[in-house]
Write an enzyme that holds these catalytic residues in place. Structure first.
Site, PDB file in Angstrom:
ATOM      1  N   LYS B  95     -48.325   5.047  27.304  1.00 25.55           N
ATOM      2  CA  LYS B  95     -49.505   4.181  27.290  1.00 25.55           C
ATOM      3  C   LYS B  95     -50.636   5.048  26.766  1.00 25.55           C
ATOM      4  O   LYS B  95     -51.119   5.946  27.472  1.00 25.55           O
ATOM      5  CB  LYS B  95     -49.817   3.653  28.697  1.00 25.55           C
ATOM      6  CG  LYS B  95     -51.135   2.890  28.727  1.00 25.55           C
ATOM      7  CD  LYS B  95     -51.535   2.451  30.128  1.00 25.55           C
ATOM      8  CE  LYS B  95     -53.024   2.104  30.129  1.00 25.55           C
ATOM      9  NZ  LYS B  95     -53.492   1.602  31.423  1.00 25.55           N
ATOM     10  N   GLY B 184     -59.022  -4.658  33.599  1.00 25.54           N
ATOM     11  CA  GLY B 184     -60.071  -5.636  33.867  1.00 25.54           C
ATOM     12  C   GLY B 184     -59.627  -6.812  34.704  1.00 25.54           C
ATOM     13  O   GLY B 184     -60.455  -7.632  35.117  1.00 25.54           O
TER      14      GLY B 184
END
Lengths: 65, 257
Positions: B95, B184
């Site tokens: 990632k 988020g």
């Protein structure tokens, strides 16, 4: 000789990375290493010579997002 | 979701940080049944060997691990971190985070594309943490990425899908590319919305770890993935600007108002 291990001054007897890791107590721990900012793979540790004053980074698994 | 030839057992990708204890982390992973868990690297001290205990815990969970380059601000730093992660975790997955703004933890898209190119050439399978920017997405795909991970909102903000128009445009522009909403997400409803928009997976951490009951919240997120995906596959009705009665008006009795 004196080197920096994770930003701490350490006096080590050996000059070879694999021996220094054993000396520092990492034995068979699951770690990865970088010297002076560059990755040193496990397969290269046996023949990797450390210079006095070099910066050795030793990292291990940690929680992440 | 299928990415880099791997079929993820679940479209929920879960972070392993910020839990109150290793036991709560393990229970949350069991409840959420994620398709992968994200992990990181930090300095190890020989006296404590904290990383070794964490590795044992993660390995025993039996879930694929997706290492990150969290905290990296430069291309070289991110590439070196990825190389160390590959060795420690034994996976080509990474990632990729190259952070540009400290306040918003917003990706440095220029550095991200460069690092993605270098890592792909070195055999990595890159999961880039990006924004909804179409041009950056195009460059990341050209750099060899086979999956995109646009943010919903800044990391840890819990604000959900901040730019619906931008995310819709990104989804529509690259319909065949697997996409993960990363960062988020605060609530299960955000996840359902992401799937209803056609996204393939979600990656979240704080929303579970910092919930009042992390284990229950992990389960809620697992169910939200299912709800949202089923809703998307079932084909939501188009929105209208005016009301249209759902009860038939024909044959209605004429009564005094």
């Amino acid at each position: 000789m004196e080197i920096l291990v994770n930003d701490e001054r350490r006096d080590v007897r050996s000059g070879v990375l694999a021996d220094v890791l054993a000396e520092l107590g990492f034995g068979s721990a699951r770690i990865a290493t970088a010297v002076d900012g560059a990755f040193v793979p496990a397969s290269a540790r046996e023949n990797f010579r450390l210079e006095p004053g070099c910066r050795l980074e030793i990292v291990a698994p940690m929680q992440g997002g | 979701m299928r990415a880099y030839g791997h079929d993820f057992a679940s479209p929920l990708l879960l972070g392993t940080a910020l839990y109150d204890s290793p036991a709560v982390l393990a229970d949350s992973v069991r409840a959420g049944q994620p398709g992968a868990v994200t992990v990181s690297l930090r300095r190890e001290s020989a006296g404590q060997l904290a990383g070794q205990a964490f590795w044992t815990l993660v390995r025993d969970l039996g879930v694929p691990v997706l290492p990150n380059t969290a905290g990296c601000h430069g291309v070289r730093e991110a590439v070196t971190t990825a190389q160390m992660a590959r060795e420690v975790f034994g996976t080509n997955w990474i990632k990729l985070e190259v952070i540009g703004s400290g306040d918003l933890l917003q990706p440095d898209l220029f550095g991200l594309v460069e690092a993605a190119r270098l890592l792909t050439e070195d055999g990595f399978q890159v999961f880039p943490y990006t924004t909804e920017d179409l041009v950056a997405a195009e460059r990341l795909l050209r750099a060899g990425c086979e999956v995109l991970m646009p943010w919903g909102a800044p990391i840890g903000s819990g604000r959900g899908l901040n730019n619906l128009f931008g995310l819709r445009a990104l989804r529509a522009h690259f319909p065949e590319i697997p996409m993960v909403i990363d960062a988020g997400i605060g609530r299960p409803s955000h996840v359902a919305a992401a799937f209803e928009m056609g996204f393939d997976a979600v990656l979240l951490n704080t929303a579970v770890a910092k919930a009042g009951d992390p284990v229950a919240m992990a389960r809620a997120f697992r169910l939200a993935c299912e709800v949202g995906r089923l809703g998307f596959e079932a084909g939501p009705m188009p929105e209208r600007d005016m009301a249209v009665p759902s009860t038939p008006t024909l044959g209605r009795a004429m009564l005094d108002a």
